[in-house]
Design a protein around this motif. Structure first.
Motif, PDB file in Angstrom:
ATOM      1  N   GLY A  71       0.819  -1.203   0.000  1.00  0.00           N
ATOM      2  CA  GLY A  71       0.000   0.000   0.000  1.00  0.00           C
ATOM      3  C   GLY A  71       0.856   1.258   0.000  1.00  0.00           C
ATOM      4  O   GLY A  71       2.064   1.206  -0.177  1.00  0.00           O
ATOM      5  N   SER A 143      -4.438  -1.916   1.553  1.00  0.00           N
ATOM      6  CA  SER A 143      -4.752  -0.522   1.236  1.00  0.00           C
ATOM      7  C   SER A 143      -4.758  -0.321  -0.283  1.00  0.00           C
ATOM      8  O   SER A 143      -5.520  -0.983  -0.976  1.00  0.00           O
ATOM      9  CB  SER A 143      -3.759   0.407   1.945  1.00  0.00           C
ATOM     10  OG  SER A 143      -4.237   1.736   1.976  1.00  0.00           O
ATOM     11  N   HIS A 260      -6.266   1.487  10.465  1.00  0.00           N
ATOM     12  CA  HIS A 260      -5.875   1.109   9.114  1.00  0.00           C
ATOM     13  C   HIS A 260      -4.699   0.141   9.065  1.00  0.00           C
ATOM     14  O   HIS A 260      -4.679  -0.771   8.237  1.00  0.00           O
ATOM     15  CB  HIS A 260      -5.542   2.384   8.319  1.00  0.00           C
ATOM     16  CG  HIS A 260      -5.418   2.167   6.852  1.00  0.00           C
ATOM     17  ND1 HIS A 260      -6.464   1.676   6.079  1.00  0.00           N
ATOM     18  CD2 HIS A 260      -4.379   2.361   5.996  1.00  0.00           C
ATOM     19  CE1 HIS A 260      -6.064   1.591   4.818  1.00  0.00           C
ATOM     20  NE2 HIS A 260      -4.802   1.998   4.736  1.00  0.00           N
TER      21      HIS A 260
END
Length: 286
Positions: A71, A143, A260
């Motif tokens: 990500g 992500s 996250h």
């Protein structure tokens, strides 16, 4: 003559050292070991490099390949961020081949798409040539890497090489109001998709949204979202589930307590790896 022999000898030593640096053997215990090659170029751009892990144990079975995609908001990040997680996967799946790849990063002068999709294709084509057969692929990313995994699998895989997708906190519907709160959303609107790519009548946001391309032939998908993720909200997983359900695509969606990046911490990481194992086993039985 003696001078030439010395030069030749030194050249051979340097060549041997170069090979040794590029190719290593990794032992993960319990008779699990892999040959590792670092920073293999799969394209002309310096960011088009990947690490390759091939099991040392020989077998006549055509091995599946995990492609790991990092990500970083499409414009930052590096494969090294997922090296430890890749090693953990290798312990669980000692009979698979692993690619941990970098890709061309977006910027104010370079669009993310279609380049980053092309990079996945080029990396998969290279391993296909190396192996001498067309392996089944498991795309796994977190992500932006989760987004690219889904988008490639749903949109850019006409030959159906993708066996499964493991989407970790990846945005699935870029038009979702929850995702529009992403602090870098203006960059997504401006620089994610080259405006010359989408066909007439398809917006750039729709083109870049994996859910826009899901159909009944889309590959099985496992997703993992955080309950307090302020970057990629839990609603993304709910939207994704809804579209996969409508198209009767095999899928599982799990959540973890955290934000996250907390999927990467214990016990969330081991939970995910166990669920990936179960998911792939279930697919094989169908």
């Amino acid at each position: 003559m003696k001078k030439e022999l010395v030069i030749t000898f030194i050249s051979l030593i340097l060549f041997a050292l170069l090979i040794h640096c590029k190719e290593k053997k990794i032992s993960l215990g319990k008779d699990i070991s892999f040959n590792k090659e670092e920073n293999i170029s799969y394209g002309a751009h310096p960011e088009q490099v990947m690490d390759l892990y091939i099991p040392q144990k020989k077998s006549g079975i055509k091995k599946e390949v995990f492609i790991i995609i990092h990500g970083g908001g499409w414009r930052s990040g590096d494969k090294s961020q997922l090296t430890f997680f890749t090693l953990s996967l290798m312990k669980k799946f000692p009979d698979r081949i692993f690619i941990n790849m970098n890709y061309r990063l977006a910027s104010e002068t370079n669009y993310a798409l279609p380049d980053q999709l092309d990079d996945i294709r080029q990396a998969s084509n290279l391993i296909e040539k190396r192996l001498g057969y067309r392996p089944q692929l498991i795309l796994l990313g977190n992500s932006a890497g989760g987004h690219l995994s889904m988008l490639y699998a749903y949109h850019s895989d006409p030959l159906k090489k993708i066996k499964a997708v493991v989407n970790i906190v990846g945005p699935a519907d870029l038009s979702d109001q929850g995702f529009r709160n992403y602090q870098e959303y203006s960059f997504v609107e401006r620089r994610l998709v080259d405006p010359r790519v989408p066909e007439l009548g398809t917006s750039r946001i729709d083109f870049a949204s994996p859910v826009h391309w899901i159909n009944r032939t889309s590959p099985p998908t496992l997703s993992y979202y955080g309950t307090i993720d302020y970057v990629i909200p839990l609603s993304q997983g709910q939207i994704l589930d809804s579209v996969l359900n409508k198209n009767n695509v095999i899928h599982k969606n799990y959540s973890f307590n955290g934000g996250h990046m907390d999927w990467y911490t214990s016990p969330n990481d081991t939970f995910l790896i166990d669920k990936i194992d179960l998911f792939l086993t279930q697919i094989d039985k169908k």
